[in-house]
Motif scaffolding. Structure first.
Motif, PDB file in Angstrom:
ATOM      1  N   ARG A  33     -64.498   9.044 -10.515  1.00 48.23           N
ATOM      2  CA  ARG A  33     -64.026   9.332  -9.157  1.00 48.23           C
ATOM      3  C   ARG A  33     -62.755   8.552  -8.847  1.00 48.23           C
ATOM      4  NH1 ARG A  33     -62.878  12.964  -5.756  1.00 48.23           N
ATOM      5  NH2 ARG A  33     -63.092  12.392  -3.560  1.00 48.23           N
ATOM      6  N   LEU A  34     -62.671   7.286  -9.273  1.00 46.26           N
ATOM      7  CA  LEU A  34     -61.478   6.487  -9.040  1.00 46.26           C
ATOM      8  C   LEU A  34     -60.271   7.066  -9.783  1.00 46.26           C
ATOM      9  CD1 LEU A  34     -62.949   2.869  -9.197  1.00 46.26           C
ATOM     10  CD2 LEU A  34     -61.878   3.946  -7.202  1.00 46.26           C
ATOM     11  N   GLU A  35     -60.511   7.548 -11.001  1.00 52.10           N
ATOM     12  CA  GLU A  35     -59.421   8.149 -11.772  1.00 52.10           C
ATOM     13  C   GLU A  35     -58.924   9.432 -11.103  1.00 52.10           C
ATOM     14  OE1 GLU A  35     -56.487   8.793 -14.301  1.00 52.10           O
ATOM     15  OE2 GLU A  35     -57.714   6.965 -14.246  1.00 52.10           O
ATOM     16  N   GLN A  36     -59.859  10.237 -10.591  1.00 56.45           N
ATOM     17  CA  GLN A  36     -59.481  11.469  -9.895  1.00 56.45           C
ATOM     18  C   GLN A  36     -58.643  11.167  -8.656  1.00 56.45           C
ATOM     19  OE1 GLN A  36     -63.329  13.183  -9.149  1.00 56.45           O
ATOM     20  NE2 GLN A  36     -63.401  14.289 -11.107  1.00 56.45           N
ATOM     21  N   LEU A  37     -59.060  10.157  -7.899  1.00 57.35           N
ATOM     22  CA  LEU A  37     -58.327   9.805  -6.681  1.00 57.35           C
ATOM     23  C   LEU A  37     -56.959   9.212  -7.022  1.00 57.35           C
ATOM     24  CD1 LEU A  37     -61.212   8.257  -4.528  1.00 57.35           C
ATOM     25  CD2 LEU A  37     -59.900  10.303  -3.977  1.00 57.35           C
ATOM     26  N   THR A  38     -56.908   8.397  -8.066  1.00 56.83           N
ATOM     27  CA  THR A  38     -55.623   7.834  -8.498  1.00 56.83           C
ATOM     28  C   THR A  38     -54.646   8.944  -8.863  1.00 56.83           C
ATOM     29  OG1 THR A  38     -56.711   5.840  -9.339  1.00 56.83           O
ATOM     30  CG2 THR A  38     -54.485   6.310 -10.154  1.00 56.83           C
ATOM     31  N   GLN A  39     -55.136   9.911  -9.618  1.00 63.83           N
ATOM     32  CA  GLN A  39     -54.299  11.044 -10.014  1.00 63.83           C
ATOM     33  C   GLN A  39     -53.872  11.862  -8.801  1.00 63.83           C
ATOM     34  OE1 GLN A  39     -53.388  11.225 -13.294  1.00 63.83           O
ATOM     35  NE2 GLN A  39     -51.850  12.640 -12.487  1.00 63.83           N
ATOM     36  N   TYR A  40     -54.787  11.998  -7.833  1.00 63.08           N
ATOM     37  CA  TYR A  40     -54.478  12.762  -6.609  1.00 63.08           C
ATOM     38  C   TYR A  40     -53.320  12.112  -5.858  1.00 63.08           C
ATOM     39  CZ  TYR A  40     -54.887  14.385  -1.783  1.00 63.08           C
ATOM     40  OH  TYR A  40     -54.610  14.886  -0.537  1.00 63.08           O
ATOM     41  N   PHE A  41     -53.374  10.791  -5.698  1.00 60.75           N
ATOM     42  CA  PHE A  41     -52.309  10.095  -4.963  1.00 60.75           C
ATOM     43  C   PHE A  41     -50.981  10.165  -5.718  1.00 60.75           C
ATOM     44  CE2 PHE A  41     -55.958   7.702  -2.978  1.00 60.75           C
ATOM     45  CZ  PHE A  41     -55.754   8.197  -1.702  1.00 60.75           C
ATOM     46  N   MET A  42     -51.044  10.082  -7.055  1.00 63.61           N
ATOM     47  CA  MET A  42     -49.807  10.170  -7.838  1.00 63.61           C
ATOM     48  C   MET A  42     -49.209  11.569  -7.767  1.00 63.61           C
ATOM     49  SD  MET A  42     -50.582   7.778 -11.181  1.00 63.61           S
ATOM     50  CE  MET A  42     -48.856   7.820 -11.681  1.00 63.61           C
ATOM     51  N   ASN A  43     -50.063  12.567  -7.634  1.00 75.04           N
ATOM     52  CA  ASN A  43     -49.580  13.949  -7.493  1.00 75.04           C
ATOM     53  C   ASN A  43     -49.028  14.238  -6.102  1.00 75.04           C
ATOM     54  OD1 ASN A  43     -50.308  14.475 -10.128  1.00 75.04           O
ATOM     55  ND2 ASN A  43     -52.302  15.379  -9.578  1.00 75.04           N
ATOM     56  N   HIS A  44     -49.276  13.302  -5.168  1.00 74.94           N
ATOM     57  CA  HIS A  44     -48.836  13.518  -3.783  1.00 74.94           C
ATOM     58  C   HIS A  44     -47.875  12.420  -3.324  1.00 74.94           C
ATOM     59  CE1 HIS A  44     -52.261  16.249  -3.945  1.00 74.94           C
ATOM     60  NE2 HIS A  44     -51.774  16.850  -2.872  1.00 74.94           N
ATOM     61  N   GLY A  45     -46.998  12.014  -4.231  1.00 71.79           N
ATOM     62  CA  GLY A  45     -45.866  11.185  -3.827  1.00 71.79           C
ATOM     63  C   GLY A  45     -45.953   9.705  -4.125  1.00 71.79           C
ATOM     64  N   VAL A  46     -47.080   9.212  -4.621  1.00 75.56           N
ATOM     65  CA  VAL A  46     -47.185   7.790  -4.953  1.00 75.56           C
ATOM     66  C   VAL A  46     -46.704   7.612  -6.400  1.00 75.56           C
ATOM     67  CG1 VAL A  46     -48.692   5.795  -5.174  1.00 75.56           C
ATOM     68  CG2 VAL A  46     -49.109   7.486  -3.366  1.00 75.56           C
ATOM     69  N   ILE A  47     -45.615   6.896  -6.581  1.00 77.52           N
ATOM     70  CA  ILE A  47     -45.008   6.783  -7.908  1.00 77.52           C
ATOM     71  C   ILE A  47     -45.703   5.715  -8.746  1.00 77.52           C
ATOM     72  CG2 ILE A  47     -42.857   6.276  -9.145  1.00 77.52           C
ATOM     73  CD1 ILE A  47     -41.353   7.295  -6.668  1.00 77.52           C
TER      74      ILE A  47
END
Length: 488
Positions: free
Chosen positions: A415-429
């Motif tokens: 779940r943490l990996e999914q959320l990390t990827q989600y934030f990176m896909n939405h503008g977090v570099i």
């Protein structure tokens, strides 16, 4: 004033969250102090003059609250509003059990039930609508028109009588002073205790000591005084004593549920004050249908059975809310709220009738003060207990849930990996920043779930309190005769 509108009022006058609580506290302190005084002051100034004056002042200070510019002004105005408005409830009750013929008392008590149980339930509905559509000021203006009608009706219906100012010299002043100090300190402890960490606060400790000493002295003075402010010996009568106990627990549940539901809907579901009011409307409107039927009901059925069914329904409505989930909102609360409305409507008027049956006219003021004061005091105790329970149980459930959210668990890492990827896909570099946001998101989910479980625990507690009230109701004796409300 409903809790759903409090945040808007705080913002409107520039009050902080912690200090803003005094907007409610100041009113409640003044109200609970004046209730026991009302019977005696009505004798001093005459019922007609006392009621008309306080009703008029209540409207004036209610409208003045809408014009308050800052927190100190609002606190003072709310205190005076509470001191004048607190008169109306016990005096209405006293008039019912002294001026109405016994056969008409149940109708009077049923109408009184509308103010005692319907008004707290429907208040957030009206307040929420006015706050969202017109501004918080209008929740104070709304009293003006019905209040003016009330004053007109009191003016033409109450007969003039002379004042008895000589009673001021004979007043139970030691009892009045100790009662006022004790009740004011106790109400403040209950209202502010949870926010100030209870006995971790020197302020709360000092007030608790003052309340304990003041109320102990008050009881001692009342028991030895030849002309006591309140006849506490009424509590030794079986029906009055158990009736007051049941009424205190009714206050715990009545005001406790009015407090806890808006907090849940606001904090968990994100509802605004108008949406909260729409949900709570279903705890009010059904009462309008049932309350007028209660007098005929207790004429045909043992009123103790009606009381028992009312408490059982009210308790059951709370137990229906003990398995709440993230999706538990307006639709899921509909039937519990309707059942709660029926329960409240069934238990209050018969409980009032059985409790006060046989009370002599000279004791009517004391009976009214004790009966209404304990319900308000029960409400303060209930809200304070629920605030503390909510805090403690949220901490408990958070600790339990966090044990399952471990990095040793594959589900957590996934779940943490999914959320990390989600934030990176939405503008977090930055990946570290994205991972931090993922941890925060998981923490919020856990905390929200912990709060939902804690809210479920509060409803369970309210249900248990009502079962104890039901048990107290079982000890009531059936009056010799009850013409749908009054004993002969």
């Amino acid at each position: 004033m409903s809790i759903a509108s409090l945040a808007d009022i705080q913002g409107g006058i520039g009050a902080g969250f912690d200090d803003g609580g005094w907007i409610s506290t100041s009113y409640l302190i003044a109200e609970i102090v004046v209730i026991p005084l009302s019977g005696w002051l009505a004798q001093v100034f005459s019922i007609r003059l006392y009621l008309l004056t306080n009703a008029f002042l209540f409207l004036v200070f209610s409208a003045a609250c809408a014009l308050a510019q800052d927190l100190p002004q609002m606190i003072v105005l709310r205190a005076v509003q509470g001191f004048t408005g607190g008169v109306l409830i016990p005096m209405a009750f006293t008039l019912i059990i002294t001026l109405l013929p016994k056969a008409k008392q149940p109708i009077g008590l049923a109408l009184f039930a509308i103010s005692a149980t319907f008004a707290p339930a429907i208040g957030p509905t009206i307040g929420g609508y006015l706050t969202e559509n017109f501004g918080w000021e209008y929740i104070f203006y709304v009293n003006v028109v019905p209040g003016a009608i009330m004053i007109g009706m009191l003016y033409v219906s109450l007969e003039p009588s002379p004042m008895k100012l000589s009673l001021l010299r004979e007043g139970d002043w030691p009892g009045i002073v100790t009662m006022a100090i004790g009740l004011a300190a106790l109400q403040t402890v209950l209202e502010e205790g949870n926010k100030d960490d209870w006995f971790g606060s020197p302020f709360i400790v000092r007030l608790a000591v003052i309340a304990a000493v003041g109320l102990t002295l008050f009881v001692a003075i009342e028991l030895i005084s030849k002309k006591p402010l309140l006849n506490l010996r009424l509590l030794g009568r079986r029906n009055f004593g158990f009736g007051v106990l049941a009424n205190l627990l009714l206050g715990v549940a009545l005001y406790g549920s009015v407090y806890i539901l808006p907090v849940y809907l606001s904090r968990i579901q994100g509802y605004n004050s108008e949406q909260i009011g729409e949900v709570l409307a279903w705890t009010g409107f059904p009462q309008l249908l049932l309350i007028p039927l209660v007098p005929q009901l207790i004429k045909r059925i043992d009123p103790r059975i009606v009381i028992g069914v009312g408490f059982a329904l009210f308790a059951g409505s709370n137990f229906m809310n003990i398995y709440m989930t993230n999706d538990y909102a307006a639709d899921q609360l509909f039937w519990p709220n309707v059942i709660r409305a029926f329960g409240q409507a069934l238990c209050f008027a018969p409980l009032s009738a059985v409790t006060t049956a046989g009370v002599e006219p000279e004791n009517a003021g004391s009976a009214s003060a004790l009966f209404n004061m304990t319900r308000n005091l029960g409400g303060a105790i209930g809200i304070a207990a629920l605030q503390t329970l909510l805090t403690k149980r949220e901490q408990y459930h958070s600790n339990v849930l966090m044990q399952s959210v471990s990095m040793f668990e594959q589900a957590t890492r996934t779940r943490l990996e999914q959320l990390t990827q989600y934030f990176m896909n939405h503008g977090v570099i930055d990946r570290v920043d994205a991972m931090h946001r993922a941890y925060v998101a998981v923490g919020r989910v856990v905390q929200k779930q912990a709060f939902i479980l804690a809210f479920s625990d509060t409803f369970y507690t309210l249900g248990v309190a009502l079962l104890v009230a039901l048990l107290a109701g079982l000890f009531l004796r059936k009056p010799d005769r009850l013409d749908a409300g009054g004993a002969h």
